[in-house]
Design an enzyme around this catalytic site. Structure first.
Site, PDB file in Angstrom:
ATOM      1  N   VAL A   1       0.870  -1.460  -0.005  1.00 36.78           N
ATOM      2  CA  VAL A   1       0.086  -0.166   0.057  1.00 36.78           C
ATOM      3  C   VAL A   1       0.874   1.022  -0.022  1.00 36.78           C
ATOM      4  O   VAL A   1       0.590   2.397  -0.757  1.00 36.78           O
ATOM      5  CB  VAL A   1      -0.991   0.035   1.226  1.00 36.78           C
ATOM      6  CG1 VAL A   1      -1.850   1.467   1.338  1.00 36.78           C
ATOM      7  CG2 VAL A   1      -1.928  -1.288   1.129  1.00 36.78           C
ATOM      8  N   TYR A   2       1.998   1.136   0.982  1.00 37.78           N
ATOM      9  CA  TYR A   2       2.948   2.489   0.861  1.00 37.78           C
ATOM     10  C   TYR A   2       3.420   2.399  -0.785  1.00 37.78           C
ATOM     11  O   TYR A   2       3.513   3.493  -1.063  1.00 37.78           O
ATOM     12  CB  TYR A   2       4.197   2.116   1.738  1.00 37.78           C
ATOM     13  CG  TYR A   2       5.210   3.179   1.716  1.00 37.78           C
ATOM     14  CD1 TYR A   2       4.842   4.251   2.498  1.00 37.78           C
ATOM     15  CD2 TYR A   2       6.368   2.844   1.172  1.00 37.78           C
ATOM     16  CE1 TYR A   2       5.712   5.334   2.644  1.00 37.78           C
ATOM     17  CE2 TYR A   2       7.321   3.965   1.345  1.00 37.78           C
ATOM     18  CZ  TYR A   2       7.010   5.194   1.869  1.00 37.78           C
ATOM     19  OH  TYR A   2       8.190   6.191   1.817  1.00 37.78           O
ATOM     20  N   ALA A   3       3.840   1.485  -1.441  1.00 40.22           N
ATOM     21  CA  ALA A   3       4.460   1.484  -2.444  1.00 40.22           C
ATOM     22  C   ALA A   3       3.369   1.974  -3.729  1.00 40.22           C
ATOM     23  O   ALA A   3       3.680   3.062  -4.434  1.00 40.22           O
ATOM     24  CB  ALA A   3       4.826   0.140  -3.292  1.00 40.22           C
TER      25      ALA A   3
ATOM     26  N   SER B   1       0.916   4.126  -2.963  1.00 39.10           N
ATOM     27  CA  SER B   1       0.811   5.628  -2.610  1.00 39.10           C
ATOM     28  C   SER B   1       1.991   6.357  -3.154  1.00 39.10           C
ATOM     29  O   SER B   1       1.817   7.418  -3.673  1.00 39.10           O
ATOM     30  CB  SER B   1       0.573   5.752  -0.934  1.00 39.10           C
ATOM     31  OG  SER B   1       1.950   5.522  -0.268  1.00 39.10           O
ATOM     32  N   LYS B   2       3.066   5.901  -3.184  1.00 39.84           N
ATOM     33  CA  LYS B   2       4.198   6.738  -3.532  1.00 39.84           C
ATOM     34  C   LYS B   2       4.299   6.458  -5.226  1.00 39.84           C
ATOM     35  O   LYS B   2       4.988   7.484  -6.219  1.00 39.84           O
ATOM     36  CB  LYS B   2       5.559   6.259  -3.180  1.00 39.84           C
ATOM     37  CG  LYS B   2       5.538   6.338  -1.665  1.00 39.84           C
ATOM     38  CD  LYS B   2       5.465   7.921  -1.113  1.00 39.84           C
ATOM     39  CE  LYS B   2       5.737   8.285   0.411  1.00 39.84           C
ATOM     40  NZ  LYS B   2       5.698   9.609   0.303  1.00 39.84           N
TER      41      LYS B   2
END
Length: 266
Positions: free
Chosen positions: A153-155, A157-158
């Site tokens: 999920v972090y990936a 978003s980035k």
């Protein structure tokens, strides 16, 4: 944005980490600093520490709330005038396998890391365009270029942030607005956000990262990758078969196992 002297600089997540360090650096260059942060205690501490360097003002705000972004941006304009430089630095990470995420984990990560920078930029960009000068710096991540377990999920978003940021750069160039856009894609930074990460590739020093970002804004650089080898990720992905890329990045460099012992900031 060649000279920060007498410019108004707004940094989100400016109460800690590299946000705080960048705040000190712009003050040292003669800028007026505005920090947005969700943590009032961090804001108060930062203002106390940085007041000796110049004019610094803080606003407590959860930037995932669109209405609060709009209202606080209006207040900033009334009190400080045009924001010349916006640094979208606030962010969060949830170090879990995707199936372990809650709906709240997903929505909050995407709201803070992907949507908030766009909403904030939308609030201040028209004034920059009207004065035909300004700069927006978006702190993304190398995770926006390379997939990684426990960072799905972090990936996401980035990756979103990088796509938007560079598209915005092209728009500003096409419209000849005089507004510069810088996208930053650092590896892990030693600020506490990624506590527990184990990496063969050296974890970045916050002071050095902050200095490079401020320098990039002054020089109107398009992309800033740290370490410099990150800039070859897309090239390698296009050149090599996926299995070979995965073997080298996962087994040789150990990137795919860096989050195994992730703890994060308490």
């Amino acid at each position: 944005m060649h000279d920060l002297k007498n410019k108004t600089v707004l940094i989100t997540g400016g109460g800690s980490g590299i946000g705080k360090l960048m705040g000190r650096m712009v003050l040292e260059k003669g800028a007026q600093l505005i920090i947005w942060d969700i943590n009032q205690a961090n804001i108060d501490q930062t203002i106390t520490e940085l007041a000796a360097f110049g004019s610094v003002t803080g606003y407590q705000i959860d930037v995932t709330h669109v209405e609060k972004v709009t209202a606080t941006a209006q207040l900033v304009k009334q009190k400080h005038g045009v924001v010349d430089v916006l640094i979208n630095n606030a962010g969060t990470v949830v170090g879990k396998y995707f199936h372990e995420h809650s709906l709240r984990d997903i929505s909050f990560t995407m709201e803070l890391n992907a949507n908030a920078p766009m909403n904030i930029a939308l609030a201040f960009l028209p004034d920059m365009m009207a004065q035909r000068s300004g700069h927006i710096c978006n702190i993304a991540s190398s995770a926006g270029l390379i997939s990684n377990p426990k960072m799905s999920v972090y990936a996401a978003s980035k990756w979103s942030m990088i796509g938007w940021s560079d598209s915005l750069r092209l728009e500003m160039q096409a419209l000849k607005t005089g507004v510069g856009i810088t996208t930053v894609t650092p590896y892990y930074i030693n600020t506490g956000m990624f506590d527990g990460v184990k990496s063969v590739i050296p974890i970045l020093n916050p002071e050095k990262v902050s200095k490079r970002i401020i320098s990039a804004i002054e020089r109107n650089k398009i992309f800033v990758s740290m370490p410099w080898t990150v800039r070859f990720v897309r090239f390698a992905q296009g050149l090599f078969p996926i299995w070979l890329f995965d073997w080298f990045v996962g087994k040789v460099l150990g990137v795919y196992s860096t989050m195994e012992h992730f703890k994060g900031r308490s």
